[in-house]
Write a protein that holds these residues in place. Structure first.
Motif, short mmCIF file in Angstrom:
data_model
loop_
_atom_site.label_atom_id
_atom_site.label_comp_id
_atom_site.label_asym_id
_atom_site.label_seq_id
_atom_site.Cartn_x
_atom_site.Cartn_y
_atom_site.Cartn_z
N LEU A 79 0.81 -1.21 0.00
CA LEU A 79 0.00 0.00 0.00
C LEU A 79 0.85 1.27 0.00
N THR A 80 2.12 1.12 0.25
CA THR A 80 3.08 2.23 0.39
C THR A 80 2.63 3.24 1.43
N ALA A 81 1.89 2.79 2.41
CA ALA A 81 1.44 3.64 3.51
C ALA A 81 1.04 2.74 4.67
N SER A 82 1.00 3.32 5.84
CA SER A 82 0.57 2.58 7.01
C SER A 82 -0.59 3.30 7.66
N ASP A 83 -1.69 2.59 7.83
CA ASP A 83 -2.87 3.15 8.48
C ASP A 83 -3.31 2.17 9.55
N PRO A 84 -2.87 2.35 10.79
CA PRO A 84 -3.18 1.37 11.83
C PRO A 84 -4.66 1.26 12.17
N SER A 85 -5.44 2.25 11.78
CA SER A 85 -6.87 2.18 12.12
C SER A 85 -7.66 1.29 11.18
N SER A 86 -7.16 1.05 9.97
CA SER A 86 -7.94 0.25 9.02
C SER A 86 -7.18 -0.91 8.39
N LEU A 87 -5.86 -0.89 8.40
CA LEU A 87 -5.09 -1.95 7.76
C LEU A 87 -5.21 -3.23 8.58
N GLY A 88 -5.81 -4.24 8.00
CA GLY A 88 -5.98 -5.51 8.68
C GLY A 88 -7.21 -5.62 9.54
N THR A 89 -8.09 -4.63 9.47
CA THR A 89 -9.30 -4.66 10.27
C THR A 89 -10.21 -5.81 9.80
N LEU A 90 -10.66 -6.61 10.73
CA LEU A 90 -11.53 -7.77 10.50
C LEU A 90 -10.90 -8.82 9.58
N MET A 91 -9.58 -8.80 9.47
CA MET A 91 -8.91 -9.79 8.64
C MET A 91 -8.99 -11.19 9.24
N GLU A 92 -9.14 -11.26 10.57
CA GLU A 92 -9.23 -12.57 11.22
C GLU A 92 -10.49 -13.32 10.78
N LEU A 93 -11.56 -12.59 10.51
CA LEU A 93 -12.78 -13.24 10.05
C LEU A 93 -12.60 -13.81 8.64
N SER A 94 -11.88 -13.10 7.80
CA SER A 94 -11.57 -13.63 6.47
C SER A 94 -10.68 -14.86 6.57
N ALA A 95 -9.77 -14.86 7.51
CA ALA A 95 -8.88 -16.02 7.68
C ALA A 95 -9.67 -17.24 8.15
N ILE A 96 -10.57 -17.05 9.09
CA ILE A 96 -11.39 -18.17 9.57
C ILE A 96 -12.28 -18.69 8.45
N THR A 97 -12.84 -17.78 7.67
CA THR A 97 -13.68 -18.19 6.54
C THR A 97 -12.87 -18.98 5.52
N ALA A 98 -11.66 -18.53 5.23
CA ALA A 98 -10.81 -19.25 4.28
C ALA A 98 -10.48 -20.65 4.78
N VAL A 99 -10.26 -20.79 6.07
CA VAL A 99 -9.96 -22.10 6.65
C VAL A 99 -11.17 -23.03 6.52
N VAL A 100 -12.35 -22.52 6.84
CA VAL A 100 -13.56 -23.35 6.78
C VAL A 100 -13.89 -23.71 5.33
N VAL A 101 -13.80 -22.72 4.43
CA VAL A 101 -14.08 -22.99 3.02
C VAL A 101 -13.05 -23.98 2.46
N GLY A 102 -11.83 -23.93 2.95
CA GLY A 102 -10.79 -24.84 2.50
C GLY A 102 -10.93 -26.26 2.98
N GLY A 103 -11.86 -26.51 3.91
CA GLY A 103 -12.12 -27.88 4.32
C GLY A 103 -11.54 -28.31 5.65
N THR A 104 -10.93 -27.40 6.38
CA THR A 104 -10.40 -27.75 7.70
C THR A 104 -11.49 -27.56 8.74
N PRO A 105 -11.80 -28.59 9.52
CA PRO A 105 -12.85 -28.44 10.53
C PRO A 105 -12.39 -27.56 11.69
N LEU A 106 -13.29 -26.76 12.23
CA LEU A 106 -12.94 -25.91 13.37
C LEU A 106 -12.75 -26.71 14.65
N SER A 107 -13.21 -27.96 14.66
CA SER A 107 -13.05 -28.80 15.85
C SER A 107 -11.63 -29.33 15.99
N GLY A 108 -10.79 -29.17 14.96
CA GLY A 108 -9.40 -29.60 15.03
C GLY A 108 -9.24 -31.05 14.61
#
Length: 132
Positions: A79-108
């Motif tokens: 991005l050639t800039a750093s914005d701590p208020s918005s960069l990476g916001t809610l990225m954890e939800l996208s990561a969890i969704t990618a894991v579930v869509v990829g076929g890994t069960p959340l139960s481990g």
């Protein structure tokens, strides 16, 4: 770093692909990777089996922190800039969704690293095509 490319492929994509392959190898072919899967599946059973659960968890947290720092550096460079208020916001939800869509069960108990990568690519494709 953020805008460089090698043979027409962005360096960020190459770094992500290399790390995904390294993690897939780590999980599938090393003792530490099998311990991660065991601890993730059932921590109490891993303790009873004699696995070093605290050491495994510490190693996982160190790896996650290292990967998060690298992702932050690459995102900031791209991005050639750093914005701590918005960069990476809610990225954890996208990561969890990618894991579930990829076929890994959340139960481990099982890990599908390449499926998670495919889920992340699908999520990014949806984000890029369904513009607000």
């Amino acid at each position: 770093l953020g805008t460089a490319s090698l043979l027409g492929v962005p360096v960020v994509v190459l770094v992500a692909a290399g790390l995904a392959l390294a993690v897939a190898f780590l999980v599938a072919r090393t003792t530490f990777g099998r311990q991660i899967v065991a601890v993730g599946g059932n921590r109490e059973a891993a303790v009873l089996a004699g696995l070093p659960v605290k050491r495994v968890l510490t190693g996982v947290y160190v790896l996650c922190g290292t990967f998060a720092a690298l992702a932050g550096v690459l995102a900031t460079a791209r991005l050639t800039a750093s914005d701590p208020s918005s960069l990476g916001t809610l990225m954890e939800l996208s990561a969890i969704t990618a894991v579930v869509v990829g076929g890994t069960p959340l139960s481990g108990g099982s890990v599908r690293v390449l499926g998670t990568v495919a889920g992340a690519v699908l999520m990014q494709l949806l984000r890029a095509t369904l513009v607000k």
